[in-house]
Structure formats: structure tokens, C-alpha cells
Design a protein around this motif. Sequence first.
Motif, short mmCIF file in Angstrom:
data_model
loop_
_atom_site.label_atom_id
_atom_site.label_comp_id
_atom_site.label_asym_id
_atom_site.label_seq_id
_atom_site.Cartn_x
_atom_site.Cartn_y
_atom_site.Cartn_z
N ASP A 132 21.67 -48.94 -45.06
CA ASP A 132 22.86 -49.80 -44.96
C ASP A 132 22.54 -51.16 -45.55
O ASP A 132 21.38 -51.54 -45.69
CB ASP A 132 23.25 -49.99 -43.49
N LYS B 285 23.32 -56.52 -41.73
CA LYS B 285 22.24 -57.32 -41.17
C LYS B 285 21.38 -56.42 -40.28
O LYS B 285 21.87 -55.72 -39.42
CB LYS B 285 22.84 -58.45 -40.32
N SER B 286 20.11 -56.42 -40.50
CA SER B 286 19.23 -55.63 -39.65
C SER B 286 17.89 -56.33 -39.60
O SER B 286 17.73 -57.42 -40.12
CB SER B 286 19.11 -54.22 -40.20
N TYR B 287 16.95 -55.71 -38.93
CA TYR B 287 15.67 -56.37 -38.76
C TYR B 287 14.81 -56.28 -40.01
O TYR B 287 13.80 -56.93 -40.12
CB TYR B 287 14.91 -55.82 -37.56
N GLY C 143 13.87 -54.36 -26.77
CA GLY C 143 13.80 -53.70 -28.07
C GLY C 143 12.55 -54.13 -28.80
O GLY C 143 12.09 -55.26 -28.64
N PHE C 144 12.00 -53.24 -29.60
CA PHE C 144 10.77 -53.61 -30.32
C PHE C 144 10.65 -52.82 -31.62
O PHE C 144 11.28 -51.78 -31.79
CB PHE C 144 9.53 -53.37 -29.45
N ILE C 145 9.84 -53.37 -32.50
CA ILE C 145 9.54 -52.73 -33.77
C ILE C 145 8.04 -52.83 -33.97
O ILE C 145 7.48 -53.92 -33.94
CB ILE C 145 10.29 -53.43 -34.91
N GLU D 278 5.88 -55.28 -36.02
CA GLU D 278 5.75 -56.68 -35.63
C GLU D 278 4.62 -56.90 -34.61
O GLU D 278 4.47 -57.99 -34.09
CB GLU D 278 7.07 -57.19 -35.05
#
Lengths: 334, 334
Positions: free
Chosen positions: A56, A59-61, A272-274, A277
Amino acid sequence: MSEKNRQILLASRPKGEVTPADFRLVEAEIPAIGPGEVLVRNHFLSLDPYMRGRMDDAKSYAASQPLDEVMIGGTAGEVVESRNPEFAVGDRVMGMLGWQLYGKDDGRMIRKVDTSRVPLSAYLGAVGMPGVTAWYGLNRIIAPKAGETVVVSAASGAVGSVVGQLARRKGCRVVGVAGGAQKCAIVVDEYGFDACVDYKAGQLYADLRAATPDGIDGYFDNVGGATLDAVLRRMNAFGRIAVCGLISSYDGQPMLLQNFRSVLVNRLRVEGFIVSEHMEVWPEALRELGTLVATGELKYRETIAQGLENAPEAFIGLLKGRNVGKQLVRLIAP
Amino acid sequence: MSEKNRQILLASRPKGEVTPADFRLVEAEIPAIGPGEVLVRNHFLSLDPYMRGRMDDAKSYAASQPLDEVMIGGTAGEVVESRNPEFAVGDRVMGMLGWQLYGKDDGRMIRKVDTSRVPLSAYLGAVGMPGVTAWYGLNRIIAPKAGETVVVSAASGAVGSVVGQLARRKGCRVVGVAGGAQKCAIVVDEYGFDACVDYKAGQLYADLRAATPDGIDGYFDNVGGATLDAVLRRMNAFGRIAVCGLISSYDGQPMLLQNFRSVLVNRLRVEGFIVSEHMEVWPEALRELGTLVATGELKYRETIAQGLENAPEAFIGLLKGRNVGKQLVRLIAP
């Protein structure tokens, strides 16, 4: 080299569901390498749900995947040319070289892996990003204590299966949520979960309640939607929810939650996490995961599509839950 | 004493909205005190949204208010008889003596307060449970840094007004959400918020966006529902949401959230809390709040109903947002 490179590009941004027409297969020259660079022949592509978000332009991380460029993604392969003293021809390496047969790198975005006790493909799964994702969400967000109940959705998947096995080793009651009797059987029989709820059986909340007689203390969420909503109703006081993926709404459907109130009533922490990071945990997590895979204490499954041209269909299948375990594409002869 | 006690009991559990018929006013004897006990004449009752939750018998974080017993609640009053050496007649005390003129205690659930610089009623508001609630959620969950944007709902209320003023003192941009132009004017002019969004004006998200040009880093949620949903769309990466109250759904309406996805996309931390579970912060928080009120640096407002018999209507008004600032009931002549 006289051979050609082959690549899959993002041809268009999906409207709702991803279709094969959103991709384009092209031929290209095998890249020439300069001083300090390495040429890698990819053996495996990693297909992962996060890629849907990158398609997409919302706006995203993470930055959007540009149109008409090689689809991003993790890869595992073999060094075939090197002008970098750190890498020799024949080295097995992990990287982010994308959906193509050959990629080059200056050595900073690839790392050598030891395939003597852990198969190369596992570095894209249990001993790679999915494994570290499971490790981080479980240990750093849920932080379960022995005797607590931990639930994980997409439990037969590359992340969920590791979450459950790690939680089981900590002495927790572990309950998976997965789609279909076959996946649930694998979750219990192969991964050793205490129970598995088949969300396709039509009585998600009742089955979840039966499987969690003492409520739920930790939830590792890969899907969001109705599963998250049902879990919220079963959470115990001071429960923790690690939000890792919301695959149920990656196509842009609104996600209606009815039981958010549980966050207050039960004083939950939802985070939430990624994993990219939290690079500081990777060495510790990979060491632990590598040892567990090498000794056979951590089980995993792979669903392998054969050939670059089949990557789009395999990716669409992943989003629909057709795979069991880690979804890979093999780019060399099996 | 020849006077009678008067009490308000919970007569029935509300179905949906609370009505006056859910309460019953009765006369009773003024309790006789035994060794170690204290008799208190209540001057003020504290009315608080959490009481609505106690009126249900659903599973919640606190025990249900029993039927046909005195409504629970915080009180501020004066010692009129004492057989406890720690308390003298004339001492001003805080307690949880409920909706009645007189209550007794063994000294463990009441505490003396100093009314020389802080009015007695303020110990039910800015220097009491609502103030500590604001302090905990802001400092321990949101933990804002100077320059960040903090949003608080029910901003003109007893909790919200303190959240905003404390955040302002930390150098944050502070935006309130309140119902109606009058409340919004108070929030900005009196409490010094940078802006206030009137959720009744019909364009909540557009107004919120305009008021938070740099997005939102911290949200102190007193209401849930549509405001929470709008805030989720404006959250910045690594934002924190303290869930303190969900007054918009206390009557049992399902709370539909559409933007939960922001928790993952923005790696948010969302945490519900109840201030009575964090007694360790009360001394520090009350000291700070007491000083700020005594010096006039922390402003507050009170809406005061007169007479025990008017407590039910005042409570219903609180749930509908008719009050400005702390809702109290005065039980002595004004």
C-alpha cells in the motif's frame, strides 16, 4: 556469467485483495559487482505477511514498496562472486535481496550463517526474523510466568509456532488459534500446545473459553479482528497483549472491536511492536533459537513453493492462510 | 445524639441508563461507636464515574455494590465523636463512608487532612483520588517529554483538568476534548490548555486533526468510543494511551473501534489502570498536588449539589456530562 537474472516487480498497488496481476516477472542482467561487493544466488525467498502492508502507499511504519521495482523480502543463498574479503564463494548468507534470482550487496546487509547444524531455510523462519519476532513479543512484552495461560493466533505459522513452544518451555499453559482441524492437529501434536481452537469451526468464543479455563494472561496477536475480540473477553487482570500482526485486516477492512472495555476492566497492557526496531535482542534470540533448532527441541514446518514465477501465488496463499508453517519459495532445484 | 442518620441505598441495578428509581432514601440510627472507633459527620460526598460500574453485577475489577446497602463513595467530613486517640473531635477527615450523613470507622479507612491552605472539598478532587488518577496515568503511563502533544478527553472534568495542567507544566502541547463550547472555553481559558475540541460540534476528527498538527504522542482516555477511535488515527509512532475510563460505554453499549490497527502501525502502548492499585504513588502525588493547589498553580472547578436527597440526580447528571469539574454533594448548610 551468461545466464540472465529474473525478477518479480510490484506492478500495481492492490485494491483490497492481492491478485497475480499486481506483480510482473521480468528478465534483467545479472548485476556486475564492484570493489567490496558480493554477488549472491538466492536459494530461498521468505514470504511474510508484513509485505502486504508495504504494497500500500498508506502511511505505515515502513516505506512503501516502490512500483516497478523488485519486491522486497528476506532471502537465503550462496555467494557466487566476491570482491569483499569477508565473504568467500560458497558462503551461505542471509539478506534482504528481494524476489529475484541474483542480488548484490556491499556486505553490510548480508550475514554469513552456519548450515552445519541448522538448514539454510530455517534462517528465514525459526532462526530468523519470524523466530526473533516470537521471542521478542513473548519475552519482552508478554513476559509470562510459569502457570500462566498464553494464547497465540496463527499458531501453526512461522511466528505462532515458535511463540507457543517457547511459552511451553516456560511452564505456561499454551493455547493456539488456527484455521482448520489439520492445522490444529499440528499445533497440538507436533508443536506440543496444550490445546488449539479452530476459528473456522464457528464457535470461536465458546471453544476459546473451554480451552482457557483459568482465563488468559498473555496473548500474542498475529491476526486481530474477531480473534482479538474473543480473547479480550477472556483476559485476566493485568494481562499483556503483544500486537504483532493484524492479518485479518491487511486488505483494508475496518476491524470492529466490541470488547476493548476489557483493557480498562482488567488493566491490560497492549503493545504493538516491530522486531526490526529491536535489533539489540537479535543476537541473544538467534543464539537461543539456533540452539533449540539444532538440538531438535524447537520444531518448525515449511511450505515451499518451487520457482520464482510461483512467488505471487504463494504469497496470496499465505495471506489466505493456505500455508502451514513458514512459507518459502525455492529458487534452485529441489 | 437525638438526630437521625439519613442514607441512600442502591435499590435496583440499572438496566442501561441509571434512573432515580434505582436509589432509595432511608432514615437510620446514627451508629454508636465502640473502643477505637470514630464517628464522622460527612460534609461532602464525592460522585465519580467508577460508581456506575459498581452498580452492575457483571464481572469487573471491583466488587459490586450490594443491593439495599449504602451507596459506596468517597467522603470528606468532620469528627464528631472519637474513642480513638489518633482523632479528635473537630478533625477534618477523608474517608469512604458512602452516601449518608454519618458514618463510623475504626481509623484505618479515614485520614486527617489539613484544611488551612487547601479547602476540604478539594481533597475529593484535585488533591484526592481524581488528582492522583491524573498524576499516575500521566506520569507513569504516558510519561510525556517536553514538546510532545498530549490529548485528554473529559478535559473539563475532575481528572482531565488536572491531566492537562500537569502536562502543560511539563512543556507539552495539551489538547482537551470536551462537550460543548462552554466547557471548551473553560479548558482553554481557565486551565490553560493549548486547544480544546468540542466533540458535540459534529466534526470530531477534523477538529482534532486541526488541533494536533504534529500528531498525538500521549492520550489520557476517560471516555473511549468515538473519541478514542479518532485519537487512534492521529497517534504518532511509539505513542502511549492511558485508559482510565470508558464513560461512553458505561451503560453497556458495545464500543466499536475501527482504528485499532494504529496500535500495530504506530507501535503504541495502551494500558488500563486503576489508581487504587497503585497506592505507592499516593503520598508523592498528593504532596505535589496539594502544593500546586495551595499556591494557586493548579486550578479546579466544582459542581455542588445541595442535600443528600439530590445525590442521585447529581450522579445521573455526572454520567451525562452536565457537571463542570468535580461533582460533589454538600451535606451541611452552605
